[in-house]
Design a protein around this motif. Structure first.
Motif, PDB file in Angstrom:
ATOM      1  N   VAL A 100       0.834  -1.202   0.000  1.00  0.00           N
ATOM      2  CA  VAL A 100       0.000   0.000   0.000  1.00  0.00           C
ATOM      3  C   VAL A 100       0.866   1.249   0.000  1.00  0.00           C
ATOM      4  CG1 VAL A 100      -1.917  -1.168   1.132  1.00  0.00           C
ATOM      5  CG2 VAL A 100      -0.212  -0.004   2.527  1.00  0.00           C
ATOM      6  N   SER A 101       2.131   1.094   0.408  1.00  0.00           N
ATOM      7  CA  SER A 101       3.062   2.215   0.327  1.00  0.00           C
ATOM      8  C   SER A 101       4.491   1.700   0.344  1.00  0.00           C
ATOM      9  CB  SER A 101       2.858   3.212   1.478  1.00  0.00           C
ATOM     10  OG  SER A 101       3.233   2.637   2.712  1.00  0.00           O
ATOM     11  N   VAL A 102       5.356   2.387  -0.365  1.00  0.00           N
ATOM     12  CA  VAL A 102       6.799   2.142  -0.335  1.00  0.00           C
ATOM     13  C   VAL A 102       7.456   3.491  -0.126  1.00  0.00           C
ATOM     14  CG1 VAL A 102       8.809   1.292  -1.566  1.00  0.00           C
ATOM     15  CG2 VAL A 102       6.587   0.183  -1.900  1.00  0.00           C
ATOM     16  N   THR A 103       8.167   3.631   0.991  1.00  0.00           N
ATOM     17  CA  THR A 103       8.727   4.923   1.369  1.00  0.00           C
ATOM     18  C   THR A 103      10.236   4.836   1.438  1.00  0.00           C
ATOM     19  OG1 THR A 103       6.748   5.338   2.716  1.00  0.00           O
ATOM     20  CG2 THR A 103       8.669   6.754   3.105  1.00  0.00           C
ATOM     21  N   HIS A 116      14.295   1.330   2.006  1.00  0.00           N
ATOM     22  CA  HIS A 116      12.880   1.554   1.728  1.00  0.00           C
ATOM     23  C   HIS A 116      12.065   0.847   2.796  1.00  0.00           C
ATOM     24  CE1 HIS A 116      14.677   2.209  -2.266  1.00  0.00           C
ATOM     25  NE2 HIS A 116      13.636   2.978  -2.513  1.00  0.00           N
ATOM     26  N   ASP A 133       4.950  -1.125   3.350  1.00  0.00           N
ATOM     27  CA  ASP A 133       3.773  -1.401   4.174  1.00  0.00           C
ATOM     28  C   ASP A 133       2.763  -2.152   3.317  1.00  0.00           C
ATOM     29  OD1 ASP A 133       1.548  -1.452   5.796  1.00  0.00           O
ATOM     30  OD2 ASP A 133       1.267   0.723   5.866  1.00  0.00           O
ATOM     31  N   TYR A 150       5.203  -4.972   7.819  1.00  0.00           N
ATOM     32  CA  TYR A 150       6.199  -4.045   7.274  1.00  0.00           C
ATOM     33  C   TYR A 150       7.488  -4.786   6.922  1.00  0.00           C
ATOM     34  CZ  TYR A 150       3.068  -0.695   9.485  1.00  0.00           C
ATOM     35  OH  TYR A 150       1.953   0.028   9.859  1.00  0.00           O
ATOM     36  N   GLY A 159       6.435  -0.202  -6.087  1.00  0.00           N
ATOM     37  CA  GLY A 159       5.484  -1.059  -5.398  1.00  0.00           C
ATOM     38  C   GLY A 159       5.220  -2.373  -6.113  1.00  0.00           C
TER      39      GLY A 159
END
Length: 874
Positions: A331-334, A341, A344, A414, A426
């Motif tokens: 749902v997210s890659v930060t 990285h 989530d 995570y 993603g």
């Protein structure tokens, strides 16, 4: 028309590899007519077009667990079977077909030997000094790749591979993985039995050279298991072993068998180590391209060693294996640094990550670390204890490389990816969900999103902890088959999925782990820290077999468990002749993780002693055994409980919610004190502003007991509660699975002690049984088996304006739902053919109940099969 569907053999659809001598044949029923029922059936079993068994028309309503009673079954033989049913009017109705195939039925048919790597040839993995690996994994051995080349004169018309391991294996044939199983053969009590799998490999073989292979890793057999610092690994052996044989049949009737023997060769490959708790380390530059395919030069491979010439006790896999059942996208890659990285997946899951690497130079080190939750934006991993949950990949330098560690699994939401070249997209990181593939057969839904999230959390908790055995948690250094966790959650599990075969297989390990004195353990399969089972823990060996009988009509498991069930209660009785269970209580956990309460442990123990004796008595009656001794003993324990723990005003010693729940749910009070005791229970909930204090043991009983005694309003208040302690509190703080403890994280104290704080632990999710049985109202009548007699009692309440549930039972589909429409309540129910139901319409005005046509009916109805709708004043 009455129609059979969902045909199964020993609880599985078209099983390939059955070694029961009298397999049990079952089907479910559906009909487009009300009040329909099966009045007769006919089963025809054939093999090779020749009839092996024909029951003829049998006048019976039974549609479950019909034992094959034909000629002795032959090994490695396919049997087709057809069932025809007659309907309620006596007319021939629908028919359906299925098949099963036998496995190796005789021990002397095993010709393979157990093979293993030669420990003197390939040294342990010794990483570079600069590597940051811990001492736990630094010198783990590289898993061997096992290989055997052979030549066939023609393409076979039929071929079956039978394979297993003391450890975990992945079978390979002619360049491809065989089947879709993961972590085979699964975890059993290896000292008493090992499961094996059967694969249809006919299409994978060809004339000429063929190659059979396997990758072999430590798994549960030799890898890290549990948290005993004195003995964390090698519980069963110091290195894994592999056993297999391939049976090939040709068009001319000739056959050939290729088995594990001294002709096999081995060597390590790209996987430098693989452990289920610690993780997997893989060096892409060491990939053995084509090693499992014809034409490969294996001249420098090393001969295997023969580890054991006796096959031991081998059992055909009796339930669905572990599989990858779903993929989750991030749902997210930060990006959180130069080469880090944070991914989530939005869901606490169990499985592994498939990472696609693009444009990396050779030797780039990519590290994946897993965690369930975050603390200050970073992975919170202290609660993993010694489990490292870290996967490492060294790139080979290809334009595109895929890393998927196939021999480990983690509990995580995570993932921190370090060392990835460039920006991680993603689409290049995928969560692969792993669990025992028990068919999900139930569903609950309502119009409150928090309650729906609770139900999703329960289901995800079941999936994540159903990995070969029913475990307590999937992330830390434990993952053990705790009996109390399993028995407390088992009623909920049966609502969600068909877990009959899963539990029946695991119960064999429960029985095997019992002491010579008859004491069940706390955990099964057993590992180094085995002790006599504690109250509510050891009792799981009694409770679960009885539950399987009630839900699935599973007489066979009850028969096989009955001797152990009797031995357990005799063990408790022998050491507690005064009938108050204070001695030989094992670790005696009490109401584990209760909040702001202390239920007396001897009270809890004695209540469970009484309940186990009562269930042994019920099992005796079901099996045609003299039940009187157990019923008499139960009466004496009940009297001793009242004398020791119950006062004349209905107060139960300890004055805790769990104490009252045990006394009420297990029928341990004199009738005159039931209302007084219940009033004290309700008052305790109310004085705490509708909060619970129950731990593992009490929580499963809380909402059902409140509802049964007329306080569904309190049950709903607890369901909707969102302040600590409650289910809603965890959801309000981001839970996507059930937490181990109510205070896993709180706003006042932050994280609980890392020594025991799992965020995926299904025990407190046992409220799921009440969502089906209380909110939707689907229950069995007393004495009913296999949902033949239904008690439908939906409870309207709380913030809900609609709710409903459905279940596939052994009879067929059962459903119950309700919705509010102004000042009316609308109730819909579905009852399968052959079942009957007592429906209690929830209404304040019994005279207001109407059927679908608008005709007045009573608020308590006796219904036969079919679909019905009723309306009434709220």
């Amino acid at each position: 028309m009455l129609t059979p569907y969902a045909l199964s053999t020993d609880g599985r659809t078209t099983p390939l590899g059955v070694d029961e001598r009298t397999p049990l044949l079952s089907w479910r029923l559906r009909s487009d007519r009300d009040a329909d029922a099966q009045t007769a059936y006919r089963i025809e079993v054939t093999t090779g077009g020749v009839t092996a068994w024909d029951t003829g028309r049998v006048e019976s309503a039974e549609n479950s667990a019909i034992a094959y009673d034909g000629p002795t079954l032959r090994s490695r033989t396919r049997y087709d079977w057809r069932v025809t049913v007659w309907d309620g009017s006596g007319e021939e109705a629908g028919a359906a077909e299925s098949w099963f195939e036998t496995a190796i039925l005789h021990a002397d048919e095993w010709v393979g030997t157990w093979i293993a790597r030669d420990p003197n040839v390939h040294p342990p993995f010794d990483p570079p000094v600069v590597d940051d690996l811990t001492d736990r994994v630094r010198h783990l051995p590289a898993p061997p790749h096992l290989r055997r080349s052979f030549t066939l004169p023609a393409k076979p018309v039929r071929a079956r591979l039978h394979a297993t391991a003391r450890g975990v294996y992945e079978p390979r044939l002619n360049g491809a993985k065989v089947g879709d199983r993961e972590l085979a053969p699964g975890w059993t009590e290896y000292r008493t039995r090992v499961l094996y799998q059967t694969y249809d490999v006919t299409d994978a073989l060809t004339a000429g050279e063929n190659v059979l292979g396997a990758v072999l890793v430590d798994g549960w057999y030799a890898g890290f298991i549990g948290f005993d610092s004195r003995h964390q690994a090698q519980h069963y052996g110091d290195a894994p072993q592999f056993l297999a044989q391939l049976h090939v049949e040709f068009a001319d009737g000739s056959t050939r068998t290729i088995a594990t023997d001294a002709d096999w060769v081995e060597r390590p490959g790209a996987i430098r180590y693989a452990d289920q708790l610690m993780g997997q380390y893989e060096d892409g530059s060491r990939e053995l391209t084509g090693w499992d395919a014809p034409g490969y030069d294996a001249s420098d491979w090393t001969p295997v060693v023969i580890a054991d010439t006796a096959p031991g006790t081998l059992v055909a896999e009796p339930d669905e294996p572990v599989r990858v059942t779903e993929e989750l996208t991030a749902v997210s890659v930060t990006a959180i640094g130069a080469d880090r990285h944070l991914v989530d997946f939005g869901q606490n899951m169990v499985g592994r990550v498939r990472l696609t690497v693009r444009g990396a130079e050779p030797g780039r080190r990519i590290v994946l670390r897993h965690a369930e939750v975050l603390a200050d934006g970073e992975l919170y991993r202290e609660n993993l204890r010694t489990a490292e949950a870290t996967d490492v990949y060294l790139t080979a330098g290809g334009a595109t490389e895929v890393f998927e560690p196939r021999f480990t699994f983690h509990g995580f939401r995570y993932v921190e990816v370090t060392g990835y070249p460039g920006v991680l997209a993603g689409k290049d990181v995928v969560g692969r969900v792993l669990h025992s593939d028990t068919p999900f057969t139930g569903h609950f839904e309502c119009d409150d999103e928090t309650v729906n999230q609770l139900y999703r959390n329960i289901r995800w908790g079941q999936r994540g902890n159903w990995v070969s055995v029913p475990t307590d948690c999937p992330q830390r250094d434990e993952r053990l088959g705790w009996l109390a966790d399993a028995q407390i959650f088992a009623p909920t599990a049966t609502r969600n999925a068909d877990v009959q075969a899963f539990f029946a297989r695991w119960l064999a390990d429960v029985r095997a782990a019992a002491t010579p004195e008859g004491a069940f353990p706390d955990i099964a399969p057993k590992v180094a820290m085995l002790t006599e089972g504690a109250p509510a823990w050891g009792d799981g060996g009694v409770i679960i077999p009885w539950l399987l009988y009630r839900i699935y009509g599973d007489v066979r498991t009850l028969e096989r468990s009955f001797g152990s069930m009797v031995a357990w209660i005799e063990h408790v009785h022998r050491h507690n002749p005064d009938l108050i269970w204070r001695h030989r209580t094992g670790n005696n956990y009490g109401d584990w993780l209760q909040v702001d309460a202390e239920t007396p442990r001897d009270l809890l123990a004695t209540a469970y002693f009484a309940q186990s004796v009562a269930l042994v008595g019920a099992a005796a009656r079901a099996l045609g055994v003299d039940a009187q001794p157990y019923e008499d003993l139960h009466g004496r324990i009940r009297a001793a409980f009242q004398n020791e723990f119950v006062e004349d005003d209905g107060r139960v010693e300890g004055d805790t919610q769990t104490g009252y729940l045990l006394a009420l749910a297990f029928d341990l009070l004199p009738p005159a004190l039931v209302d007084r005791a219940f009033h004290r229970l309700a008052a305790d909930v109310e004085k705490r502003d509708n909060h619970l204090t129950t731990g593992f043991v009490g929580v499963a009983l809380l909402c059902p007991v409140l509802t049964k005694h007329g306080r569904a309003d309190l049950a709903y208040a607890l369901l909707h509660q969102d302040t600590y302690p409650s289910w809603g509190y965890s959801i309000a703080h981001g839970a996507t699975t059930i937490w181990e403890r109510w205070d896993g994280w709180t706003t006042e104290r932050g994280f609980q002690a890392a020594e025991m704080n799992s965020f995926n632990h299904y025990s407190l999710g046992s409220i799921g049984d009440w969502l089906f049985g209380g909110v939707a109202g689907i229950e069995q009548a007393p004495g009913s088996v296999g949902y033949r007699e239904l008690e439908l009692r939906p409870a309207v309440g709380g913030r809900l304006t609609r709710a409903g549930a459905s279940q596939e039972t052994i009879r067929g589909r059962v459903a119950s739902s309700w919705r509010l429409d102004g000042d009316q309540v609308v109730v819909d129910v579905e009852i399968p053919p052959g079942s009957t139901a007592n429906l209690h319409v929830p209404t304040s005005d019994p005279s207001s109940v109407r059927d679908r046509s608008g005709s007045p009916v009573a608020d308590q109805l006796r219904l036969s099969s079919g679909r019905y709708r009723f309306t009434a004043t709220r």
